[in-house]
Design a protein around this motif. Structure first.
Motif, PDB file in Angstrom:
ATOM      1  N   SER A  17       0.819  -1.216   0.000  1.00 59.53           N
ATOM      2  CA  SER A  17       0.000   0.000   0.000  1.00 59.53           C
ATOM      3  C   SER A  17       0.852   1.265   0.000  1.00 59.53           C
ATOM      4  N   ALA A  18       2.102   1.166   0.468  1.00 57.49           N
ATOM      5  CA  ALA A  18       2.987   2.325   0.486  1.00 57.49           C
ATOM      6  C   ALA A  18       3.377   2.761  -0.923  1.00 57.49           C
ATOM      7  N   LEU A  19       3.191   1.881  -1.911  1.00 53.29           N
ATOM      8  CA  LEU A  19       3.522   2.216  -3.294  1.00 53.29           C
ATOM      9  C   LEU A  19       2.427   3.024  -3.969  1.00 53.29           C
ATOM     10  N   LEU A  20       1.298   3.141  -3.314  1.00 52.37           N
ATOM     11  CA  LEU A  20       0.101   3.622  -3.999  1.00 52.37           C
ATOM     12  C   LEU A  20      -0.369   4.954  -3.429  1.00 52.37           C
ATOM     13  N   SER A  21       0.412   5.966  -3.627  1.00 53.20           N
ATOM     14  CA  SER A  21       0.057   7.263  -3.059  1.00 53.20           C
ATOM     15  C   SER A  21      -0.815   8.083  -3.993  1.00 53.20           C
ATOM     16  N   GLU A  22      -0.829   7.740  -5.287  1.00 55.64           N
ATOM     17  CA  GLU A  22      -1.616   8.530  -6.236  1.00 55.64           C
ATOM     18  C   GLU A  22      -3.019   7.963  -6.340  1.00 55.64           C
ATOM     19  N   PRO A  23      -4.036   8.780  -6.154  1.00 50.39           N
ATOM     20  CA  PRO A  23      -5.404   8.262  -6.158  1.00 50.39           C
ATOM     21  C   PRO A  23      -5.815   7.693  -7.505  1.00 50.39           C
ATOM     22  N   GLY A  24      -6.403   6.505  -7.450  1.00 48.95           N
ATOM     23  CA  GLY A  24      -7.006   5.932  -8.638  1.00 48.95           C
ATOM     24  C   GLY A  24      -6.045   5.347  -9.640  1.00 48.95           C
ATOM     25  N   PHE A  25      -4.744   5.303  -9.331  1.00 52.92           N
ATOM     26  CA  PHE A  25      -3.804   4.780 -10.313  1.00 52.92           C
ATOM     27  C   PHE A  25      -2.605   4.188  -9.593  1.00 52.92           C
ATOM     28  N   VAL A  26      -1.845   3.378 -10.329  1.00 57.33           N
ATOM     29  CA  VAL A  26      -0.674   2.726  -9.766  1.00 57.33           C
ATOM     30  C   VAL A  26       0.371   2.639 -10.863  1.00 57.33           C
ATOM     31  N   PRO A 150      -7.141  -1.175   3.013  1.00 58.44           N
ATOM     32  CA  PRO A 150      -7.504   0.128   2.454  1.00 58.44           C
ATOM     33  C   PRO A 150      -6.282   1.029   2.265  1.00 58.44           C
ATOM     34  N   VAL A 151      -6.358   1.852   1.237  1.00 53.91           N
ATOM     35  CA  VAL A 151      -5.316   2.842   0.954  1.00 53.91           C
ATOM     36  C   VAL A 151      -5.988   4.209   0.957  1.00 53.91           C
ATOM     37  N   PHE A 152      -5.392   5.160   1.668  1.00 50.44           N
ATOM     38  CA  PHE A 152      -6.003   6.484   1.817  1.00 50.44           C
ATOM     39  C   PHE A 152      -5.177   7.554   1.104  1.00 50.44           C
ATOM     40  N   LEU A 153      -5.877   8.558   0.587  1.00 53.00           N
ATOM     41  CA  LEU A 153      -5.227   9.627  -0.163  1.00 53.00           C
ATOM     42  C   LEU A 153      -4.185  10.358   0.662  1.00 53.00           C
ATOM     43  N   SER A 154      -4.467  10.529   1.939  1.00 51.40           N
ATOM     44  CA  SER A 154      -3.563  11.273   2.812  1.00 51.40           C
ATOM     45  C   SER A 154      -2.392  10.436   3.308  1.00 51.40           C
ATOM     46  N   GLY A 155      -2.393   9.137   2.992  1.00 48.97           N
ATOM     47  CA  GLY A 155      -1.316   8.255   3.440  1.00 48.97           C
ATOM     48  C   GLY A 155      -1.632   7.630   4.783  1.00 48.97           C
ATOM     49  N   LEU A 168     -10.729   7.681   1.005  1.00 50.55           N
ATOM     50  CA  LEU A 168     -10.365   6.392   0.412  1.00 50.55           C
ATOM     51  C   LEU A 168      -9.842   6.563  -1.018  1.00 50.55           C
ATOM     52  N   ALA A 169      -8.684   5.958  -1.304  1.00 47.92           N
ATOM     53  CA  ALA A 169      -8.128   5.940  -2.662  1.00 47.92           C
ATOM     54  C   ALA A 169      -8.396   4.610  -3.347  1.00 47.92           C
ATOM     55  N   GLY A 170      -8.379   3.523  -2.566  1.00 48.55           N
ATOM     56  CA  GLY A 170      -8.584   2.195  -3.138  1.00 48.55           C
ATOM     57  C   GLY A 170      -8.159   1.134  -2.141  1.00 48.55           C
ATOM     58  N   TYR A 171      -7.808  -0.033  -2.661  1.00 48.73           N
ATOM     59  CA  TYR A 171      -7.446  -1.162  -1.797  1.00 48.73           C
ATOM     60  C   TYR A 171      -6.331  -1.983  -2.432  1.00 48.73           C
ATOM     61  N   VAL A 172      -5.346  -2.325  -1.633  1.00 49.01           N
ATOM     62  CA  VAL A 172      -4.469  -3.440  -1.989  1.00 49.01           C
ATOM     63  C   VAL A 172      -5.222  -4.702  -1.594  1.00 49.01           C
TER      64      VAL A 172
END
Length: 223
Positions: A17-26, A150-155, A168-172
């Protein structure tokens, strides 16, 4: 043994989840490299893969599809089709093979048992598992389950369920092979006349059944 291994696997999802800081994309290449370094079959048996589900607003759907095409996934499309206020499509799932490629674009929010698990993860800010998919159409027996982080926009995890829903940004996520996971977590009985079941009492389903055969073979599969 099972609880301890689940905790270990949970740490892996939290790391992803630490790799996914940008909302909606990876970053697909970076995500692929990360999962490859884990050597899932050898080090994490039963963990069938690691993926990312993006939270996509209805008006963002076509933009995400176009961005996935540009990122090297030309056939990407959110499905099932239809207009919805929000989509939760799979945008990455590694290792990439025929089955995981087919999952790209699938809106997991359209699956009730997966949607409920994601909502639990979102509101709690913690890992949550689905109640499993039925095997051979039987409601009492589970073939596998999916765990969501869960992955959050704010980290950092926001305080309170309402704030988590907004941020919420998304989910690993990771699909689990129940048979392989349990077989490598629990020592099988030496007595060939002994069998056992592992069940989820909350949903009333059998997750795994050990049934020794007459010839001494050791089957290890969900019922």
């Amino acid at each position: 043994a099972i609880e301890g291994r689940l905790d270990t696997y949970g740490v892996v999802l939290q790391s992803a989840s630490a790799l996914l800081s940008e909302p909606g994309f990876v970053d697909l290449d970076r995500f692929r490299t990360f999962v490859a370094t884990l050597d899932l079959p050898a080090r994490y048996p039963g963990l069938a893969g690691i993926g990312y589900v993006a939270r996509v607003r209805g008006e963002q759907r076509h933009a995400l599809e176009a961005r996935m095409h540009a990122a090297g996934v030309p056939g990407f499309a959110i499905r099932p089709e239809g207009e919805r206020p929000e989509y939760l499509p799979v945008v990455a799932l590694e290792p990439l093979d025929e089955r995981s490629t087919a999952a790209l674009g699938l809106d997991l929010g359209a699956e009730p048992h997966l949607r409920v698990a994601m909502q639990r993860a979102r509101d709690s800010g913690l890992l949550a598992a689905s109640d499993g998919a039925s095997k051979d159409g039987r409601a009492d027996v589970v073939e596998g389950f999916v765990v969501f982080q869960p992955v959050f926009l704010s980290g950092a995890m926001p305080d309170g369920a309402n704030a988590r829903r907004t941020d919420l940004a998304g989910y690993v996520f990771s699909p689990f092979d129940t048979a392989e996971f349990v077989a490598t977590s629990v020592q099988q009985p030496d007595d060939r006349q002994v069998g056992f079941d592992i069940s989820d009492a909350e949903v009333g389903r059998t997750l795994y059944r050990w049934q020794p055969t007459e010839d001494g073979a050791e089957p290890a599969s969900p019922t």
